[in-house]
Design a protein around this motif. Sequence first.
Motif, PDB file in Angstrom:
ATOM      1  N   VAL A 104     -22.402 -18.151 -38.936  1.00  0.00           N
ATOM      2  CA  VAL A 104     -22.723 -16.824 -39.478  1.00  0.00           C
ATOM      3  C   VAL A 104     -23.265 -15.968 -38.335  1.00  0.00           C
ATOM      4  CG1 VAL A 104     -24.041 -15.566 -41.231  1.00  0.00           C
ATOM      5  CG2 VAL A 104     -23.306 -17.924 -41.679  1.00  0.00           C
ATOM      6  N   THR A 105     -22.707 -14.773 -38.169  1.00  0.00           N
ATOM      7  CA  THR A 105     -23.153 -13.912 -37.064  1.00  0.00           C
ATOM      8  C   THR A 105     -23.788 -12.630 -37.609  1.00  0.00           C
ATOM      9  OG1 THR A 105     -21.128 -12.619 -36.781  1.00  0.00           O
ATOM     10  CG2 THR A 105     -21.174 -14.790 -35.715  1.00  0.00           C
ATOM     11  N   GLY A 106     -24.277 -11.825 -36.703  1.00  0.00           N
ATOM     12  CA  GLY A 106     -25.084 -10.660 -37.058  1.00  0.00           C
ATOM     13  C   GLY A 106     -24.296  -9.456 -37.490  1.00  0.00           C
ATOM     14  N   GLY A 107     -23.806  -9.477 -38.703  1.00  0.00           N
ATOM     15  CA  GLY A 107     -23.125  -8.322 -39.276  1.00  0.00           C
ATOM     16  C   GLY A 107     -23.667  -8.064 -40.654  1.00  0.00           C
ATOM     17  N   ILE A 108     -23.436  -6.866 -41.124  1.00  0.00           N
ATOM     18  CA  ILE A 108     -23.988  -6.475 -42.424  1.00  0.00           C
ATOM     19  C   ILE A 108     -23.452  -7.372 -43.544  1.00  0.00           C
ATOM     20  CG2 ILE A 108     -22.274  -4.677 -42.980  1.00  0.00           C
ATOM     21  CD1 ILE A 108     -26.038  -4.228 -43.251  1.00  0.00           C
ATOM     22  N   ASN A 141     -19.168  -8.955 -31.172  1.00  0.00           N
ATOM     23  CA  ASN A 141     -19.810  -9.613 -30.035  1.00  0.00           C
ATOM     24  C   ASN A 141     -19.426 -11.091 -29.950  1.00  0.00           C
ATOM     25  OD1 ASN A 141     -21.911  -9.951 -27.958  1.00  0.00           O
ATOM     26  ND2 ASN A 141     -23.009 -11.060 -29.571  1.00  0.00           N
ATOM     27  N   THR A 142     -19.526 -11.797 -31.083  1.00  0.00           N
ATOM     28  CA  THR A 142     -19.192 -13.231 -31.074  1.00  0.00           C
ATOM     29  C   THR A 142     -17.698 -13.423 -30.815  1.00  0.00           C
ATOM     30  OG1 THR A 142     -21.070 -13.895 -32.401  1.00  0.00           O
ATOM     31  CG2 THR A 142     -19.151 -15.322 -32.507  1.00  0.00           C
ATOM     32  N   ILE A 143     -16.858 -12.545 -31.364  1.00  0.00           N
ATOM     33  CA  ILE A 143     -15.412 -12.650 -31.129  1.00  0.00           C
ATOM     34  C   ILE A 143     -15.129 -12.532 -29.625  1.00  0.00           C
ATOM     35  CG2 ILE A 143     -13.231 -11.373 -31.449  1.00  0.00           C
ATOM     36  CD1 ILE A 143     -14.169 -10.868 -34.361  1.00  0.00           C
ATOM     37  N   ALA A 144     -15.821 -11.600 -28.967  1.00  0.00           N
ATOM     38  CA  ALA A 144     -15.623 -11.413 -27.519  1.00  0.00           C
ATOM     39  C   ALA A 144     -16.049 -12.670 -26.756  1.00  0.00           C
ATOM     40  CB  ALA A 144     -16.415 -10.202 -27.036  1.00  0.00           C
ATOM     41  N   LYS A 145     -17.162 -13.265 -27.192  1.00  0.00           N
ATOM     42  CA  LYS A 145     -17.631 -14.492 -26.526  1.00  0.00           C
ATOM     43  C   LYS A 145     -16.641 -15.635 -26.728  1.00  0.00           C
ATOM     44  CE  LYS A 145     -22.589 -13.605 -26.999  1.00  0.00           C
ATOM     45  NZ  LYS A 145     -23.811 -14.137 -27.639  1.00  0.00           N
ATOM     46  N   LEU A 146     -16.149 -15.753 -27.955  1.00  0.00           N
ATOM     47  CA  LEU A 146     -15.201 -16.844 -28.234  1.00  0.00           C
ATOM     48  C   LEU A 146     -13.932 -16.675 -27.400  1.00  0.00           C
ATOM     49  CD1 LEU A 146     -15.428 -16.977 -32.143  1.00  0.00           C
ATOM     50  CD2 LEU A 146     -16.467 -18.576 -30.537  1.00  0.00           C
ATOM     51  N   ALA A 165     -15.652  -8.838 -39.364  1.00  0.00           N
ATOM     52  CA  ALA A 165     -16.134  -7.804 -40.288  1.00  0.00           C
ATOM     53  C   ALA A 165     -17.001  -6.868 -39.468  1.00  0.00           C
ATOM     54  CB  ALA A 165     -16.925  -8.418 -41.432  1.00  0.00           C
ATOM     55  N   MET A 166     -16.633  -5.609 -39.459  1.00  0.00           N
ATOM     56  CA  MET A 166     -17.378  -4.644 -38.647  1.00  0.00           C
ATOM     57  C   MET A 166     -16.942  -3.245 -39.006  1.00  0.00           C
ATOM     58  SD  MET A 166     -15.358  -5.666 -35.186  1.00  0.00           S
ATOM     59  CE  MET A 166     -15.434  -7.378 -35.652  1.00  0.00           C
ATOM     60  N   ASP A 167     -17.562  -2.296 -38.357  1.00  0.00           N
ATOM     61  CA  ASP A 167     -17.176  -0.913 -38.600  1.00  0.00           C
ATOM     62  C   ASP A 167     -15.769  -0.662 -38.042  1.00  0.00           C
ATOM     63  OD1 ASP A 167     -18.094   1.405 -39.797  1.00  0.00           O
ATOM     64  OD2 ASP A 167     -18.216   2.335 -37.834  1.00  0.00           O
TER      65      ASP A 167
END
Length: 401
Positions: free
Chosen positions: A11-15, A96-101, A126-128
Amino acid sequence: MLKNKKILLGVTGGIAAYKAAYIVRELKRLGADVRVIMTHSATQFITPLTLSTLSQHEVIVSLWPKSTHESTDLGVKHVDLGLWADLTLILPASANTIAKLATGIADNALTSTALSIRCPLLIAPAMDLDMYRHPATQNNIGVLQDRGCIIIEPETGELASGLSGPGRLPELQPILEKIESALAGTQKDLSGVQVLVTAGPTYEKIDPVRFIGNRSSGKMGYAIAKAAVQRGADVTLISGPSSLETPQGVQRIDVESAAEMFGAVQREYERHQFIIMAAAVADFRPASSEKQKIKKTNDRDVPEIKLEQTDDILKFIGDHKDERTVIGFALETENELAHAREKLEKKKLDYIVINNPTREGSGFGSDTNEIQILDKNGKVKEYPLMSKFEAAHKILDCING
Ligand SMILES: Cc1cc2nc3c(=O)[nH]c(=O)nc-3n(C[C@H](O)[C@H](O)[C@H](O)COP(=O)(O)O)c2cc1C
């Protein structure tokens, strides 16, 4: 399908992090064992206590033990969990996590574990909408898809920012379906089966620097090779020029021209039970190629290139197939079904996979494909737009059904 399956949820930091609670609850209800890893940012949106209560396991947030002077039992949990999981789902997956992966950065418990897993990885961005549409994010998603990760495409709709567009996490049901279909792909139903796949374009030489080629990227054939290995098959991939990475466990034979591909297929086909011909082999080649680069002269003369037909590899395989199952591809831009049926009969194929490159999201270079599979008894199966990796599993399901 989910009973006793080991699901690792990142789980990552998104709304949309709160929706992870619903997923954990549903997976548990369906009988899965769920372990959760959260990024530090994720804990700003939902507490580890909530996910720990729902999953009935400790939730991991940090790579490190609470005190370096005391217990060290957390030691290599990221490796242990990576090996434990039957499937890993990152939901929501932040930009951010997608970029790291995509780059292999391993600076927290989740990204470190992601490098240790051996199971399928599902990622639900999931993001803006602007973050999602940004070329960097799109490029990173493409890299992950090429590597075989299954992307759960976000839905279009109203977003937390008040803007409207793609970026919303899909509802529970489509996510569960993706999990189930990925788990189906982990079954070793092709153990001990020899699969030969051809992929990519061919280059037909005009002179030392020029060639006649086509726009095939090889992505479909590579996806099939990867999916077949994942299901336990021994896979040989005969590939035309392609910049794609060889999927782990696949034996790759590189060729350039249609003639070289024909030679390799002739050498290889006998020891394989399934032959999947996804390469875009040239139909014509220059009748002769020049030893030196053809020079441009000052007058307005243009060289003429005489073409001749290449060998029909598919027909050769159809004529020599015996007990083997042969699958061809038809790239059609009109009357798809009628043309494909004619090709299937003429080449004595068992199945033909039809795609139309003019459909949105299908064809050369794209990461997705909308396919139909026609069998020799005239039965047609139609599939919605999906990643080439998922389409690869559908093709394998069909021939192994
Ligand atoms: C209120 C708020 C909502 C956010 N929502 C998202 C989101 O939905 N998707 C996303 O990719 N980033 C979102 N972010 C930004 C991420 O939290 C930020 O990029 C963070 O570094 C992600 O870290 P992680 O990938 O380690 O979880 C949001 C930030 C805030 C403050």
